[in-house]
Scaffold this active site. Structure first.
Site, short mmCIF file in Angstrom:
data_model
loop_
_atom_site.label_atom_id
_atom_site.label_comp_id
_atom_site.label_asym_id
_atom_site.label_seq_id
_atom_site.Cartn_x
_atom_site.Cartn_y
_atom_site.Cartn_z
N SER A 26 -0.72 -2.79 3.85
CA SER A 26 -1.69 -2.61 2.76
C SER A 26 -2.29 -1.21 2.77
O SER A 26 -2.88 -0.79 3.76
CB SER A 26 -2.84 -3.61 2.90
OG SER A 26 -2.40 -4.89 2.65
N HIS A 57 0.46 -3.08 -2.75
CA HIS A 57 1.88 -3.19 -2.35
C HIS A 57 2.76 -2.98 -3.58
O HIS A 57 2.61 -3.67 -4.58
CB HIS A 57 2.17 -4.59 -1.79
CG HIS A 57 1.59 -4.85 -0.45
ND1 HIS A 57 2.32 -4.82 0.71
CD2 HIS A 57 0.33 -5.19 -0.07
CE1 HIS A 57 1.55 -5.09 1.73
NE2 HIS A 57 0.33 -5.33 1.29
N HIS A 79 4.01 -11.89 2.31
CA HIS A 79 3.15 -12.59 3.27
C HIS A 79 3.30 -14.10 3.09
O HIS A 79 3.50 -14.57 1.97
CB HIS A 79 1.67 -12.23 3.04
CG HIS A 79 1.39 -10.77 3.06
ND1 HIS A 79 1.57 -9.96 1.96
CD2 HIS A 79 0.94 -9.96 4.06
CE1 HIS A 79 1.24 -8.72 2.28
NE2 HIS A 79 0.86 -8.69 3.54
N TYR A 81 1.02 -16.23 3.13
CA TYR A 81 -0.06 -16.79 2.29
C TYR A 81 0.22 -16.67 0.79
O TYR A 81 -0.46 -17.30 -0.03
CB TYR A 81 -1.43 -16.13 2.61
CG TYR A 81 -1.50 -14.66 2.32
CD1 TYR A 81 -1.60 -14.17 1.02
CD2 TYR A 81 -1.50 -13.74 3.36
CE1 TYR A 81 -1.66 -12.82 0.76
CE2 TYR A 81 -1.57 -12.37 3.10
CZ TYR A 81 -1.63 -11.93 1.80
OH TYR A 81 -1.70 -10.59 1.54
N GLU A 82 1.20 -15.85 0.42
CA GLU A 82 1.54 -15.74 -1.01
C GLU A 82 2.28 -16.99 -1.50
O GLU A 82 2.53 -17.12 -2.70
CB GLU A 82 2.39 -14.49 -1.25
CG GLU A 82 1.60 -13.20 -1.04
CD GLU A 82 2.47 -11.95 -1.16
OE1 GLU A 82 2.62 -11.46 -2.28
OE2 GLU A 82 2.98 -11.48 -0.13
N ALA A 109 -2.52 -3.56 8.05
CA ALA A 109 -3.98 -3.44 8.07
C ALA A 109 -4.47 -4.65 8.86
O ALA A 109 -3.96 -5.75 8.67
CB ALA A 109 -4.51 -3.49 6.64
N MET A 207 -2.60 -10.84 8.89
CA MET A 207 -1.85 -11.89 8.17
C MET A 207 -0.37 -11.52 7.97
O MET A 207 0.25 -11.97 7.01
CB MET A 207 -2.50 -12.14 6.81
CG MET A 207 -3.99 -12.45 6.88
SD MET A 207 -4.70 -12.61 5.22
CE MET A 207 -6.46 -12.50 5.60
N SER A 208 0.18 -10.70 8.85
CA SER A 208 1.57 -10.26 8.63
C SER A 208 2.25 -9.94 9.95
O SER A 208 1.80 -10.37 11.02
CB SER A 208 1.57 -9.01 7.73
OG SER A 208 0.99 -7.92 8.42
N ASN A 231 -11.28 -2.88 9.29
CA ASN A 231 -12.62 -3.48 9.28
C ASN A 231 -12.83 -4.14 10.63
O ASN A 231 -11.87 -4.48 11.31
CB ASN A 231 -12.71 -4.55 8.17
CG ASN A 231 -11.64 -5.61 8.34
OD1 ASN A 231 -10.46 -5.40 7.98
ND2 ASN A 231 -12.00 -6.74 8.91
N HIS A 243 -11.02 -7.47 0.57
CA HIS A 243 -9.76 -6.72 0.49
C HIS A 243 -10.01 -5.30 0.01
O HIS A 243 -9.32 -4.36 0.41
CB HIS A 243 -8.76 -7.45 -0.43
CG HIS A 243 -7.39 -6.84 -0.45
ND1 HIS A 243 -6.62 -6.70 0.69
CD2 HIS A 243 -6.64 -6.31 -1.45
CE1 HIS A 243 -5.46 -6.12 0.37
NE2 HIS A 243 -5.46 -5.87 -0.92
N1 HPA Z 1 -8.51 -10.51 9.24
C1 HPA Z 1 -7.26 -10.82 8.88
N2 HPA Z 1 -6.47 -9.97 8.25
C2 HPA Z 1 -6.94 -8.75 7.97
C3 HPA Z 1 -8.23 -8.36 8.32
C4 HPA Z 1 -9.06 -9.29 9.00
O1 HPA Z 1 -10.23 -9.03 9.34
N3 HPA Z 1 -8.40 -7.07 7.91
C5 HPA Z 1 -7.23 -6.70 7.32
N4 HPA Z 1 -6.35 -7.71 7.36
#
Ligand code: HPA
Length: 273
Positions: A26, A57, A79, A81-82, A109, A207-208, A231, A243
């Site tokens: 990302s 993306h 991903h 989750y998609e 990310a 998540m990847s 973050n 996001h």
């Molecule tokens: N958690 C899960 N996935 C993420 C995060 C997070 O804090 N930041 C970027 N992708």
């Protein structure tokens, strides 16, 4: 899945077999813009290939040379989750491996779980925790691709980790190193889940990446993983996660990120011939 057909289609388009595959997470897709004489293959040009739905993306492969190394970059990944099957999630990685990449540099990310991290840090992935119960190798095994029970002791290649550390030194980058935990998302984690992740040994969470690494290792491809800590994970600060903030941080460090990956490629063994 039309893997053989996609391989044929791509081989008929490219001038040179890529040696290194790059998966750009990302907000980190810009690296592909530096690829010389690019041959772009949009995912939608490959019949039956999935579309990338996440903001930040692009959804295409970019073939060409970066720092004189023949590469293929995935600008946009799939991903779980998609809503894609786990097999669809890893299809592009199978494809890159079948086309002949020998190494995969996978980036993402991620949320910082280790409290010594700060947003904007880059973390070399030393190992991972799969907390999803998913595995892209579930099902019958294709012995042409790899073994039924792949070893994951050195999922993240030690020599590539050394190269990544040395490359960071060269540009005065204080890079972190740690363990990445894969969650399905799409919710960010709860503060309790982050406490758990830390107790279990995670330094970053996202998540990847993990399914892609599993498939690359299955096919004998060496992996280097790099997380951009966009973050601090849930509950560390009072701030809610979004996001948008992930993209803003990735955007802020992308210049350093591009410089870093270029230096890593420069130090890799793939000289032009
Ligand atoms: N958690 C899960 N996935 C993420 C995060 C997070 O804090 N930041 C970027 N992708």
């Amino acid at each position: 899945m039309n893997l053989d057909k996609w391989v044929e289609q791509i081989n008929s388009r490219i001038n040179e077999q890529p040696a290194i595959g790059l998966i750009l997470g990302s907000g980190l897709g810009e690296l592909a813009d530096y690829i010389e004489n690019p041959v772009i293959v949009k995912y939608e040009e490959l019949e039956g290939f999935r579309k990338s739905t996440v903001q930040g993306h692009k959804g295409q492969f970019v073939f060409g040379r970066l720092m004189n190394v023949p590469v293929v970059a995935m600008q946009g990944r799939f991903h779980f989750y998609e809503g894609y099957s786990i097999y669809d999630v890893v299809a592009p990685v199978r494809l890159m491996c079948l086309i002949g990449v020998e190494q995969l540099i996978v980036t993402n990310a991620a949320g910082g779980v280790n409290e010594s991290f700060v947003p904007g840090d880059l973390m070399i992935i030393s190992d991972h925790l799969n907390f999803t119960g998913q595995n892209p190798l579930i099902g019958s095994n294709n012995a042409n691709w790899g073994p039924r029970f792949p070893d994951m002791t050195n999922a993240y290649d030690k020599e590539l980790i050394t190269l990544a550390k040395e490359s960071a030194k060269k540009i005065g980058l204080r890079v972190k190193e740690g363990c990445y935990m894969w969650m399905t998302g799409p919710t960010y984690e709860t503060p309790a889940e982050i406490k758990m992740a830390r107790l279990l040994g995670a330094d970053a969470i996202g998540m990847s990446t993990v399914p892609e690494v599993i498939v690359a290792r299955h096919m004998g491809v060496k992996v280097l993983g790099i997380s951009c800590i966009t973050n601090m994970a849930a509950g560390i600060n009072e701030e809610p996660l979004s996001h948008k903030d992930v993209i803003i941080t990735a955007d802020r460090i992308k210049e350093v990120f591009v410089k870093y990956i270029k230096i890593i490629l420069e130090g890799s063994n793939y000289e032009s011939n």
